[in-house]
Scaffold this active site. Structure first.
Site, mmCIF file in Angstrom:
data_model
loop_
_atom_site.group_PDB
_atom_site.id
_atom_site.type_symbol
_atom_site.label_atom_id
_atom_site.label_comp_id
_atom_site.label_asym_id
_atom_site.label_seq_id
_atom_site.Cartn_x
_atom_site.Cartn_y
_atom_site.Cartn_z
ATOM 1 N N CYS A 1 0.842 -1.201 0.000
ATOM 2 C CA CYS A 1 0.000 0.000 0.000
ATOM 3 C C CYS A 1 0.874 1.247 0.000
ATOM 4 O O CYS A 1 2.101 1.187 0.115
ATOM 5 C CB CYS A 1 -0.918 0.009 1.218
ATOM 6 S SG CYS A 1 -0.015 0.096 2.785
ATOM 7 N N CYS B 1 3.136 1.787 3.045
ATOM 8 C CA CYS B 1 4.393 1.042 2.976
ATOM 9 C C CYS B 1 5.419 1.824 2.154
ATOM 10 O O CYS B 1 6.597 1.908 2.517
ATOM 11 C CB CYS B 1 4.174 -0.330 2.348
ATOM 12 S SG CYS B 1 3.064 -1.422 3.258
ATOM 13 N N ASP C 1 3.612 -48.798 -18.084
ATOM 14 C CA ASP C 1 4.156 -49.628 -17.014
ATOM 15 C C ASP C 1 3.225 -49.440 -15.819
ATOM 16 O O ASP C 1 2.434 -48.485 -15.781
ATOM 17 C CB ASP C 1 5.582 -49.169 -16.692
ATOM 18 C CG ASP C 1 6.136 -49.871 -15.467
ATOM 19 O OD1 ASP C 1 6.050 -51.106 -15.407
ATOM 20 O OD2 ASP C 1 6.640 -49.163 -14.573
ATOM 21 N N ASP D 1 8.876 -45.820 -16.065
ATOM 22 C CA ASP D 1 9.772 -45.099 -15.158
ATOM 23 C C ASP D 1 10.983 -45.899 -14.694
ATOM 24 O O ASP D 1 11.887 -45.348 -14.068
ATOM 25 C CB ASP D 1 8.997 -44.661 -13.906
ATOM 26 C CG ASP D 1 8.715 -45.824 -12.963
ATOM 27 O OD1 ASP D 1 8.336 -46.902 -13.467
ATOM 28 O OD2 ASP D 1 8.880 -45.649 -11.744
ATOM 29 N N ASP E 1 12.110 -50.587 -18.210
ATOM 30 C CA ASP E 1 11.290 -49.972 -19.259
ATOM 31 C C ASP E 1 12.130 -49.311 -20.348
ATOM 32 O O ASP E 1 11.579 -48.863 -21.362
ATOM 33 C CB ASP E 1 10.360 -48.909 -18.658
ATOM 34 C CG ASP E 1 9.379 -49.495 -17.666
ATOM 35 O OD1 ASP E 1 8.833 -50.571 -17.956
ATOM 36 O OD2 ASP E 1 9.170 -48.880 -16.600
#
Length: 719
Positions: free
Chosen positions: A40, A43, A443, A617, A621
């Site tokens: 604001c 500030c 998978d 993963d 794989d």
């Protein structure tokens, strides 16, 4: 001391830099700090008043929109002192790197184009006013005077405003090549040269206004092209913007502000609340919440405590942390991600050679066509000016900008869109291949499930059997054994001392309890799953339910609804694979698949003409992912699998995979549409120019419009 320069002068940037240097010399240094807590006007005034009271501060100005304060000091103030002063005032302050600020002050290319555009427009309007008098009937000396005044205004303006075109054309001509700037520069020079010739010869017509108008509208097209390209900001640029330029390290027990490039592995780095992590590391002191949304697309914060891994680019939300650097510079996760994306964005898709071949044919064809148009019209009319104008229009209107942008504009926009959704595109042709996918193979463990199994049958075991299971599970490193050991330890079970414990890979672990054989492992019956057996008694099934990854059910349902073939290929048991497949509504689920089995299955699908997407993963794989038409690996997968995959899924949810398929299909459509736009544009524009129905000014507008249309069409992949 003051330095002034005409803003239309090419030396203005140098003069402005000199002036800024002089100002810094007299006014001291400038320090810029981020103020994340201001919100604001009170500030703003509190910060400015508080800083101005410091003897080393000359002035302070707060930008509320940017939440930033610029502090002019006498040269003897240090950044840490100002930060401490602001903390004393009740405002948290964070340092800002000057290089980053200079890069963020604005767009230098855009500002340069706007300046040249303004000069061209201002000169064009003045020359047009003089042209009105000539068109109204000014004759002899008056007309000649106005022509010379127009030349004095137009020629310097053209030299300055059209400089980007001239410089680019000259750079390629020096190495005996041509680019799209060569015909543009030639057209501007021909229009200006013809006008100067007419003026020197005392002719009735001069076309300085046309030369300026041509430059003006070409610059408008160039600026709009620049802005629309910026709208398709690449994922690589977004990642680079997350890098932290400097950080605070603890050295010899004291905090020291250093450049991020000077941090070494093992350094203790402070990360304040609200700050971004500068390096990969492990939390050594403190606990907090980390925002990973810009890296993974996940909106929920992640807890970080002592021992937790954090990576560069994450935002520390709650409390200060001290991390021990484990990867710095080029080795950080953020830098590696940016490099992978940059490679993918600059790579060559299968469509790229089409555009390249067209661009290579462009130069000889367009220059030959312009020459033929000039010769034909001059032979037919004997009018040198009219014939030159047609040749100029042909040179401009046939510029292949739209064709050259057809592929890269779409690729950049698509990769940026998917990165914001949590997908990292590694391969230049991944999107192109993803658009053709009709079969998706998953998978199971760690891919469709999150790798957190839940034991449901331990309470059904007797106390003696639980003690024996605990003893057997502690003797094995199998993931299920570790899960059992952890669960039974949490139940405060006391393990028996077993004799002759041994493990058989793929079968389980066995031993003797007071002379009675006990076994934990794979079922020897048709029931499947993990079992415990004492002596010759019945197998007691230890049912393990796995938690599905977020988004798995919705993703599979959507893929099936789209008519895609979806399968599960798992190294786990048939029972486990079928269980997960049933929960997802799939019938095609195969367990007990060795790595070679997965490769064979994918090869069989491809022999049937299928375009397969493999999502996996684990190390088992890798072969299947290499065999697949295109592959995706979750970021939680092993390093080797992520390296093999074409795309990395950064977050936990599988939902972005559906986005990837949709964006890929959209990107393919946009590329084809862009080729269609470029072909239709040339099919219509070239005959108009050759026939004399398009002036150089109209040609400039048409050429710029086609390029902008292609880029705007590319941006549709983001919607």
């Amino acid at each position: 001391m003051s330095v002034m320069s005409c803003p239309g002068c090419a030396g203005a940037p140098l003069a402005e830099e000199t002036a800024r240097g002089a100002a810094r010399t007299t006014a001291g240094d400038m320090v810029s700090l981020s103020l994340p807590g201001i919100h604001c006007g009170a500030c703003v005034s509190g910060v400015e008043r508080g800083l101005k009271k410091l003897p080393e501060v000359l002035d302070a100005r707060v930008n509320l929109s940017l939440k930033r304060v610029s502090v002019h000091t006498r040269g003897d103030a240090d950044e840490d002192g100002l930060i401490n002063a602001l903390l004393a005032l009740g405002f948290e302050a964070l340092p800002l790197d000057s290089d980053t600020l200079r890069a963020a002050e604005g767009d230098p290319v855009g500002r340069s184009l706007l300046l040249r555009l303004a000069v061209a427009g201002f000169a064009m309007m003045n020359v047009m006013i003089l042209s009105v008098a000539i068109w109204a009937g000014a004759e002899d000396a008056t007309r000649q005077l106005f022509h010379w005044i127009s030349a004095v205004i137009a020629l310097p303006a053209v030299i300055f405003a059209a400089r980007p075109f001239f410089v680019s054309a000259l750079s390629v001509l020096r190495v005996w090549r041509v680019n799209m700037e060569v015909p543009i520069s030639l057209a501007i020079l021909l229009a200006s040269g013809l006008s100067l010739y007419e003026t020197m010869a005392g002719g009735e017509n001069a076309y300085f206004d046309a030369a300026l108008s041509l430059t003006f509208f070409l610059l408008i097209g160039r600026y709009l092209d620049h802005r629309t390209r910026a709208a398709a900001r690449s994922a690589a640029q977004e990642l680079a913007a997350l890098e932290v330029p400097s950080a605070t390290c603890i050295r010899d027990g004291a905090p020291v502000r250093v450049k991020a490039a000077d941090i070494v592995v093992g350094d203790m780095v402070q990360v304040p609340a609200g700050g971004r992590v500068p390096v990969d590391g492990i939390v050594d002191v403190g606990q907090s919440q980390m925002d990973r949304s810009l890296l993974t697309g996940e909106s929920l914060p992640v807890a970080a405590q002592v021992g937790s891994k954090v990576v560069s680019g994450e935002v520390n939300l709650s409390n200060p942390l001290v991390i021990r650097a484990t990867a710095v510079g080029q080795d950080t996760t953020l830098r590696r991600m940016a490099e992978m994306v940059a490679v993918a964005e600059s790579g060559r898709s299968h469509y790229t050679p089409v555009a390249d071949r067209a661009a290579q044919l462009y130069a000889p064809l367009v220059h030959g066509l312009a020459a033929l148009a000039f010769v034909g019209w001059f032979s037919a009319t004997g009018d040198l000016r009219y014939s030159l104008n047609i040749a100029i229009a042909v040179l401009i209107i046939t510029c292949p900008c739209a064709l050259g942008l057809a592929v890269p504009a779409v690729t950049t926009a698509a990769s940026g869109s998917l990165f914001r959704k949590g997908l990292l595109i590694k391969s230049a042709t991944a999107l192109e291949r993803l658009a053709e996918v009709d079969t998706v193979v998953f998978d199971k463990t760690g891919t469709l499930t999150d790798g957190t199994p839940i034991l449901t049958d331990l309470q059904s075991l007797s106390a003696d059997d639980r003690a024996a299971v605990f003893a057997l599970s502690r003797s094995s490193d199998h993931p299920v054994s570790r899960l059992l050991a952890s669960a039974l330890d949490g139940m405060q079970v006391v393990a028996f001392e077993l004799d002759d414990v041994f493990e058989v890979a793929g079968e389980g672990v066995s031993g003797f309890d007071a002379g009675v054989p006990v076994r934990l492992g794979k079922s020897r019956s048709a029931s499947g799953g993990t079992v415990f057996q004492r002596g010759g008694g019945a197998e007691q099934v230890l049912r393990i339910d796995e938690t599905l990854r977020p988004g798995a059910h919705d993703l599979v349902s959507s893929l099936v609804a789209q008519g895609m073939q979806v399968e599960i290929l798992s190294g786990d048991t048939d029972f486990a694979a079928t269980n997960i497949g049933g929960r997802l509504g799939l019938g095609a689920s195969k367990g007990g698949m060795l790595p070679a089995d997965k490769i064979d299955q994918l090869a069989a699908l491809q022999d049937q003409g299928k375009h397969t997407l493999m999502v996996g993963d684990g190390l088992n794989d890798m072969g299947a992912m290499a065999q697949a038409f295109v592959s995706i690996s979750p970021a939680s997968g092993v390093d080797a699998t992520r390296a093999t995959s074409d795309i990395v899924l950064l977050g936990r949810s599988l939902a972005p995979i559906e986005d990837a398929l949709r964006v890929a299909r959209s990107a393919r459509a946009r590329i084809r549409e862009n080729f269609g736009i470029a072909i239709c544009y040339n099919a219509v524009a070239v005959p108009l120019a050759v026939s004399g129905y398009a002036s150089p000014l109209m040609a400039a507008l048409a050429m710029s419009s086609s390029s902008i249309l292609v880029i705007l069409n590319a941006l549709r992949v983001r919607s």
